[in-house]
Design a protein around this motif. Structure first.
Motif, PDB file in Angstrom:
ATOM      1  N   GLU A   1      36.189  40.699  26.896  1.00 48.62           N
ATOM      2  CA  GLU A   1      36.348  40.739  28.351  1.00 48.62           C
ATOM      3  C   GLU A   1      35.150  41.360  29.037  1.00 48.62           C
TER       4      GLU A   1
ATOM      5  N   TYR B   1      30.888  40.236  32.220  1.00 48.94           N
ATOM      6  CA  TYR B   1      32.327  40.085  32.023  1.00 48.94           C
ATOM      7  C   TYR B   1      32.693  38.611  32.105  1.00 48.94           C
ATOM      8  N   SER B   2      33.866  38.301  31.559  1.00 48.88           N
ATOM      9  CA  SER B   2      34.221  36.885  31.429  1.00 48.88           C
ATOM     10  C   SER B   2      35.252  36.423  32.462  1.00 48.88           C
ATOM     11  N   ASN B   3      36.025  37.363  33.023  1.00 44.66           N
ATOM     12  CA  ASN B   3      37.148  36.996  33.883  1.00 44.66           C
ATOM     13  C   ASN B   3      36.764  37.184  35.354  1.00 44.66           C
ATOM     14  N   SER B   4      36.786  36.116  36.112  1.00 45.64           N
ATOM     15  CA  SER B   4      36.397  36.196  37.519  1.00 45.64           C
ATOM     16  C   SER B   4      37.409  36.962  38.363  1.00 45.64           C
ATOM     17  N   ALA B   5      38.555  37.334  37.788  1.00 46.28           N
ATOM     18  CA  ALA B   5      39.573  38.087  38.527  1.00 46.28           C
ATOM     19  C   ALA B   5      39.285  39.587  38.567  1.00 46.28           C
ATOM     20  N   PHE B   6      38.230  40.047  37.878  1.00 47.36           N
ATOM     21  CA  PHE B   6      37.876  41.462  38.003  1.00 47.36           C
ATOM     22  C   PHE B   6      37.461  41.738  39.439  1.00 47.36           C
TER      23      PHE B   6
ATOM     24  N   LYS C   1      28.983  37.120  37.204  1.00 43.58           N
ATOM     25  CA  LYS C   1      29.844  38.015  36.409  1.00 43.58           C
ATOM     26  C   LYS C   1      28.986  39.063  35.691  1.00 43.58           C
TER      27      LYS C   1
ATOM     28  N   LEU D   1      41.291  44.347  36.855  1.00 39.98           N
ATOM     29  CA  LEU D   1      41.699  42.998  37.239  1.00 39.98           C
ATOM     30  C   LEU D   1      42.538  43.069  38.508  1.00 39.98           C
TER      31      LEU D   1
END
Lengths: 111, 113
Positions: free
Chosen positions: A3, A25-30, A70, A93
């Protein structure tokens, strides 16, 4: 894919250098991004806290967030031997308050 | 400057025993957290606590673990029937609101023999 990824170092620089520390980071929801400094046998100490993309400056420290890539960075100007520590990035997140940390980068500033 | 304090700084316990780690969060904070850091690994979230109940917990935080705010100032983490792999630094953190940054204590080093 992890992540949050952070180069563990160690990173050695001479006193007075500009230091660049990075996390991807991999999740754009951070949504919230933090930088902490951790000395040996101590707890994480908050350095910077940002929400939006762009730069935030506090003294010798500048935090940069690029949500489209990211990627977050911490810049330390005029580095001092007392800056020698492990630097942790952390992020949350959307919809949660738990912090997800990077592995930390060990920095050594040589006098 | 207000700070989060944790006691003890180092706890040594025999495997199978119960331990209680104690934290005094910053006085006007409402959100409380426990994290752990196994030697050489990253800091991992265990649990968050708000309004006298758990608001979120990780997969690590199983029935072996419990948290409590027994009075207006202390926040505790209890680990029952400790295992060797519970050896780690345990950090308490607190925040004014959920979205405000968390402030960490200096941790309790837990060593299970």
């Amino acid at each position: 894919q992890k992540e949050v990824e952070q180069d563990p170092g160690p990173l050695s620089v001479p006193e007075g250098a500009i230091v660049s520390l990075n996390c991807t980071y991999s999740n754009s929801a951070f949504q919230y991004f933090m930088w902490y400094r951790q000395y040996s046998r101590k707890g994480p100490e908050l350095l910077m806290y940002t929400y939006s993309s762009g730069n935030k400056e506090d003294g010798r420290f500048t935090a940069q967030v690029d949500k489209s890539s990211k990627y977050i960075s911490l810049f330390i100007r005029d580095s001092q031997p007392s800056d020698s520590a492990t630097y942790l990035c952390a992020m949350t997140l959307e919809g949660t308050y738990k912090y997800i940390f990077g592995t930390g980068t060990r920095l050594k500033v040589l006098a | 400057e207000p700070e989060v304090t944790q006691t003890p700084s180092h706890q040594v316990t025999q495997m199978g025993q119960e331990v209680i780690l104690r934290c005094v969060p910053i006085s006007n904070h409402l959100y409380f957290y426990w994290y752990r850091q196994i030697l050489g690994q990253k800091v991992e979230f265990l649990v968050s606590f708000y309004n006298n109940e758990i608001s979120e917990k990780s997969e690590i935080f199983d029935d072996q673990f419990s948290v409590e705010r027994p009075d207006g100032s202390n926040f505790t983490l209890k680990i029952r029937s400790t295992k060797l792999e519970d050896s780690a630094m345990y950090f308490c953190a607190s925040g004014g609101t959920g979205s405000q940054p968390q402030h960490f204590g200096d941790g309790t080093r837990l060593s299970i023999l």
